[in-house]
Scaffold this motif. Structure first.
Motif, PDB file in Angstrom:
ATOM      1  N   UNK A 317      26.463  -5.603  41.317  1.00  0.00           N
ATOM      2  CA  UNK A 317      26.654  -6.723  40.536  1.00  0.00           C
ATOM      3  C   UNK A 317      25.744  -7.067  39.533  1.00  0.00           C
ATOM      4  N   UNK A 318      24.629  -6.710  39.754  1.00  0.00           N
ATOM      5  CA  UNK A 318      23.645  -7.070  38.645  1.00  0.00           C
ATOM      6  C   UNK A 318      23.827  -6.452  37.531  1.00  0.00           C
ATOM      7  N   UNK A 370      27.206 -14.706  38.197  1.00  0.00           N
ATOM      8  CA  UNK A 370      27.727 -13.509  39.204  1.00  0.00           C
ATOM      9  C   UNK A 370      27.149 -13.655  40.844  1.00  0.00           C
ATOM     10  N   UNK A 371      25.799 -13.443  40.700  1.00  0.00           N
ATOM     11  CA  UNK A 371      25.160 -13.240  41.793  1.00  0.00           C
ATOM     12  C   UNK A 371      25.184 -14.443  42.602  1.00  0.00           C
ATOM     13  N   UNK A 372      25.538 -15.588  42.017  1.00  0.00           N
ATOM     14  CA  UNK A 372      25.492 -16.864  42.947  1.00  0.00           C
ATOM     15  C   UNK A 372      26.828 -17.040  43.380  1.00  0.00           C
ATOM     16  N   UNK A 373      27.692 -16.937  42.535  1.00  0.00           N
ATOM     17  CA  UNK A 373      29.112 -17.097  43.189  1.00  0.00           C
ATOM     18  C   UNK A 373      29.678 -16.015  44.156  1.00  0.00           C
ATOM     19  N   UNK A 374      29.203 -14.680  43.651  1.00  0.00           N
ATOM     20  CA  UNK A 374      29.876 -13.414  44.272  1.00  0.00           C
ATOM     21  C   UNK A 374      28.953 -12.883  45.641  1.00  0.00           C
ATOM     22  N   UNK A 407      22.059 -23.930  46.648  1.00  0.00           N
ATOM     23  CA  UNK A 407      21.082 -23.217  45.460  1.00  0.00           C
ATOM     24  C   UNK A 407      21.585 -22.767  44.323  1.00  0.00           C
ATOM     25  N   UNK A 408      22.761 -22.170  44.460  1.00  0.00           N
ATOM     26  CA  UNK A 408      23.251 -21.812  43.181  1.00  0.00           C
ATOM     27  C   UNK A 408      23.702 -23.022  42.364  1.00  0.00           C
ATOM     28  N   UNK A 409      24.463 -23.834  42.933  1.00  0.00           N
ATOM     29  CA  UNK A 409      24.766 -25.035  41.911  1.00  0.00           C
ATOM     30  C   UNK A 409      23.429 -25.824  41.304  1.00  0.00           C
TER      31      UNK A 409
END
Length: 840
Positions: A317-318, A370-374, A407-409
């Motif tokens: 993903x990165x 991408x990392x946060x939601x995936x 945390x992502x939000x």
């Protein structure tokens, strides 16, 4: 140990690249990459543009101050800074400004005199003409010794011509040119007297600067940006009492509101694009995770640990985030150039080249997004049991990702604030989107439960569609939420957006006042009304104004040193313009307290502008004391109100009831709208009322209107990316359960179900999903539009029931068509091949 660590690192890097390449060739990552590119493009395009605007404003604001930095004071000692700067790689000039009297052959007249040194202005250009009506031209010179440049109005008042001689103090001067424009006059539009520009070398000969003279000294500084900032930091510690630094942010006050609205609209488009892209990524990641359950089980059988598995997918993903963010940043760079062309020479004469700061924001947004939601759905892959290789019916233990999503939000909110710089905008949209998600989820779940009870009461096709929805209740709820969110944004952009932009443009109507008339004497008020009435301007309202100084707050002396904010310090040291009014103006809104009644007339009450009250820490009930012509008078704050300063109407920070200030001498002023025919009679106004000052702001208003029109085009261009993000959400939601749907239809076709029956079942399913999502999207779009209009952009928004109906119809049509196109392989794919893939 180190060698083993390097081996593991190489293993992760190489295999994560291989997984990325394999999944890309298998078309597993297309929608993820598309969502990222859309989000990064929109965020960097707006970032590049606003970055260029802010830096360009700093440059052009410097032109409107005549310098990059200005130090001003009432004390001549401030000029010592000019001597100290001589040793630095900086340019310096000085100005001395005061009021005096010019004496011609007729009567004397009060003037605003500015004596300037060589090099003035350091930024911008003076403009002069040879006669009052001649075309103005730029000049790099200042008046020669023994000559002065004057306002055209002063020539009328003196009944003089260019070339004649007048007296200023003890020295005679030749009227050499008509002064048409001074770069540093932007903050002094309302000076009462005509302007006079002279050479500083002649100042001593006039004998005007005696003890007690009211003089403002300015030191103008210019140079390389880094040098100026370094000197400014040093200068702050050397300022003497009464000295003040003027920043470039104050150089364009008249355009701040229009530019702030532009940033808000563009920021709103970018913000929604990012959030929608996150929803699309999360939806696709859910399917991506299910399609890789077998891969994870196989890796577990081969001895790969849970940690290695999650690291492999995280690195994959990165790499995708870096590649997609690079593409998005490049597209953003191109896109901001299109925006700059749309706004060419309206916001600024020229825009500086973009800096690298938006690139950092773009990459940060892409990686976090991408990392946060995936990543939360992908965490389930580390819990896949090895036994799944033999038994696919074994369920994967669920993963609780609530804290991770939170945390992502939080990270997204920080990134968006970094980009937009408006806490209210970020908070409102995040709250609106999260509220909409919660509402859609709750209502969708309730409707799905309700539909489940209707299966036995409908025909075969509808029963099949209802069964599909009810059997996959969690997936169906995710689809309704995602589709509803995408439709909501499409509705918000296609209909409500037009209303918001129209309301913004209508906030400055075509007949907004374009001329200010100030310094009208009390005995001229009625005559002034009659003059404008003869021109066809009816009901001209004139406003009184009494000068005063704030001396006490709640019986405590007011000192600038008691305040930390620069604005507060300036406000308490300036002269206030007090006015009185029986009724509140239409562009004012009460936020606390009440307006006075007839019984309050004559009482020492005060209405304060809410922003000023907040700056000075004042509230209803506080007592403020003003020095009016040597008399200290106490006033009780009676109410607070907001003011639409961009309406171009006359407004005041401080207003009192009638019957309080009439005992003191007052000047009157008004603002009127004059068309081109009426403007031809302005010479009659000057000759009839020689003491008044007429200020034409038509050019400024046209500039603001042009900004509004062009920014609307730029906003619509940016909103194209938001629409693409909305469509990506729709596509991702429909594709979310394609594999499961294809397997179920293969089983039904094997058992004898006809294609027509299955097709009607799919139509029924998509119609139900579309109607539910569309109805909720219409309600949500209308609610969010009202929230934005009322609490952020401060417009009056009218509720439109048609938006809800449009949402319902659009949901049915779009979801049904897109669903059938997206699921066409479900009906055409051979059942035997599908069953073999499932068994394998």
């Amino acid at each position: 140990m180190a060698e083993r660590h390097l081996h593991n690192l190489a293993f992760l890097w190489i295999n994560s690249w291989r997984m990325l390449w394999r999944d890309w060739r298998a078309n597993e990552l297309g929608i993820l990459a598309l969502g990222l590119v859309i989000a990064v493009t929109s965020i960097t395009a707006v970032g590049f543009f606003t970055d260029r605007i802010e830096r360009g404003l700093q440059e052009q604001s410097a032109e409107l101050m005549g310098a990059d930095l200005v130090v001003k004071s009432r004390n001549a000692s401030v000029l010592q800074h000019a001597d100290a700067i001589q040793e630095l790689p900086l340019q310096v000039a000085t100005t001395t400004q005061f009021r005096s009297v010019v004496l011609g052959e007729a009567q004397p007249h009060l003037v605003e005199v500015k004596a300037v040194s060589n090099g003035y202005p350091l930024r911008g250009t003076l403009r002069v003409s040879e006669s009052p009506f001649a075309e103005d031209t730029p000049t790099d010179n200042i008046p020669e010794t023994g000559t002065i440049w004057v306002d055209a109005r002063l020539l009328y008042l003196l009944d003089a011509e260019i070339g004649q001689t007048v007296s200023l103090g003890e020295k005679a001067f030749t009227l050499r040119r008509v002064l048409r424009y001074e770069p540093d006059r932007a903050g002094d539009l309302f000076s009462m007297a005509p302007r006079v520009l002279m050479n500083q070398a002649d100042l001593a000969a006039t004998g005007l600067l005696g003890q007690g003279s009211r003089v403002t000294y300015r030191v103008l500084i210019a140079g390389a940006r880094e040098t100026v900032e370094s000197y400014r930091a040093t200068l702050k510690d050397q300022l003497q009492p009464g000295e003040q630094i003027q920043s470039v942010e104050e150089g364009r006050p008249e355009l701040n509101t229009a530019l702030e609205r532009a940033r808000q609209f563009l920021g709103l488009a970018a913000l929604i694009s990012v959030l929608l892209a996150g929803v699309a990524i999360a939806t696709v990641a859910y399917r991506f995770t299910r399609r890789h359950l077998d891969t994870s089980a196989m890796l577990r059988c081969l001895g790969t640990t849970q940690t290695i598995i999650i690291r492999l997918f995280t690195l994959e993903m990165l790499w995708l985030a870096l590649l997609a963010s690079t593409a998005g940043c490049l597209l953003g760079l191109v896109t901001q150039q299109v925006i700059a062309q749309l706004l060419d020479q309206l916001l600024l004469v020229r825009l500086p080249a973009p800096s690298a700061r938006p690139l950092l924001l773009g990459y940060a947004t892409g990686i976090v997004l991408l990392l946060g939601f995936a990543l939360p759905p992908l965490l389930a892959l580390r819990r896949v049991p090895p036994l799944r290789v033999l038994r696919k019916d074994i369920a994967t233990p669920p993963v609780s990702n609530g804290l991770l999503y939170l945390a992502v939000l939080g990270c997204m909110a920080l990134l968006l604030y970094w980009q937009i710089g408006n806490v209210r905008l970020v908070s409102l949209v995040l709250a609106g989107m999260l509220g909409t998600l919660a509402l859609l989820a709750v209502v969708a779940y309730g409707m799905i439960r309700l539909l489940n009870r209707m299966r036995t009461r409908v025909g075969m096709a509808w029963r099949f569609g209802l069964s599909n929805i009810a059997r996959r209740s969690m997936t169906s709820m995710i689809q309704v939420v995602a589709i509803g969110l995408g439709l909501m944004v499409l509705l918000l952009l296609s209909t409500v957006r037009s209303d918001l932009l129209a309301d913004w443009q209508n906030s400055l109507p075509p007949d907004a006042p374009n001329h200010f008339v100030i310094n009208v004497q009390p005995d001229q008020v009625e005559e002034m009304r009659q003059f404008f009435s003869q021109l066809g301007v009816e009901n001209t309202r004139l406003y009184p104004m009494v000068r005063a100084r704030l001396v006490e707050i709640n019986a405590e002396p007011v000192r600038a040193t008691d305040y930390e904010e620069d604005r507060a310090r300036r406000m308490v040291t300036r002269e206030f313009n007090l006015s009185w009014a029986e009724v509140m103006q239409r562009d004012n809104t009460l936020v606390e307290g009440r307006w006075w009644t007839q019984a309050d007339h004559g009482k020492p009450l005060l209405s304060l502008e809410a922003g000023l009250a907040e700056t000075l820490g004042l509230g209803v009930g506080d007592v403020v004391s003003f020095n009016i012509n040597g008399t200290v008078t106490d006033f009780t704050v009676h109410n607070l109100r907001t003011v639409e300063w961009d309406s171009f109407n006359i407004n005041f920070f401080t207003v009192v009831p009638p019957g309080v200030l009439e005992q003191w001498p007052a000047n009157w002023l008004t603002s009127v709208y004059l068309d081109s025919e009426q403007r031809r009679h302005l010479a009659d106004l000057v000759s009839t009322f020689p003491n008044v000052t007429l200020i034409d702001v038509e050019t400024l208003m046209q500039r603001v209107r042009q900004i509004m029109d062009r920014v609307s085009l730029a906003v619509e261009f940016i909103f194209l990316f938001t629409i693409l993000a909305g469509l990506a959400v729709l596509y991702a939601a429909i594709q979310a359960n394609q594999d499961e749907r294809r397997f179920e239809n293969a089983v039904l076709r094997t058992l004898g179900a006809k294609k027509q029956t299955l097709l009607l079942g799919l139509v029924a399913e998509f119609v139900l999903l579309g109607s539910l999502a569309g109805l909720l999207a219409g309600l949500s779009a209308t609610s969010l539009a009202w929230l934005l209009a009322e609490h952020l952009f401060e417009f009056d928004y009218e509720f439109a029931p048609g938006v809800i109906l449009l949402g319902l119809v659009s949901g049915i049509v779009i979801v049904t068509i897109a669903g059938l196109l997206g699921t066409r392989r479900v009906l055409t794919h051979p059942p035997m091949e599908t069953l073999r893939e499932g068994a394998g």
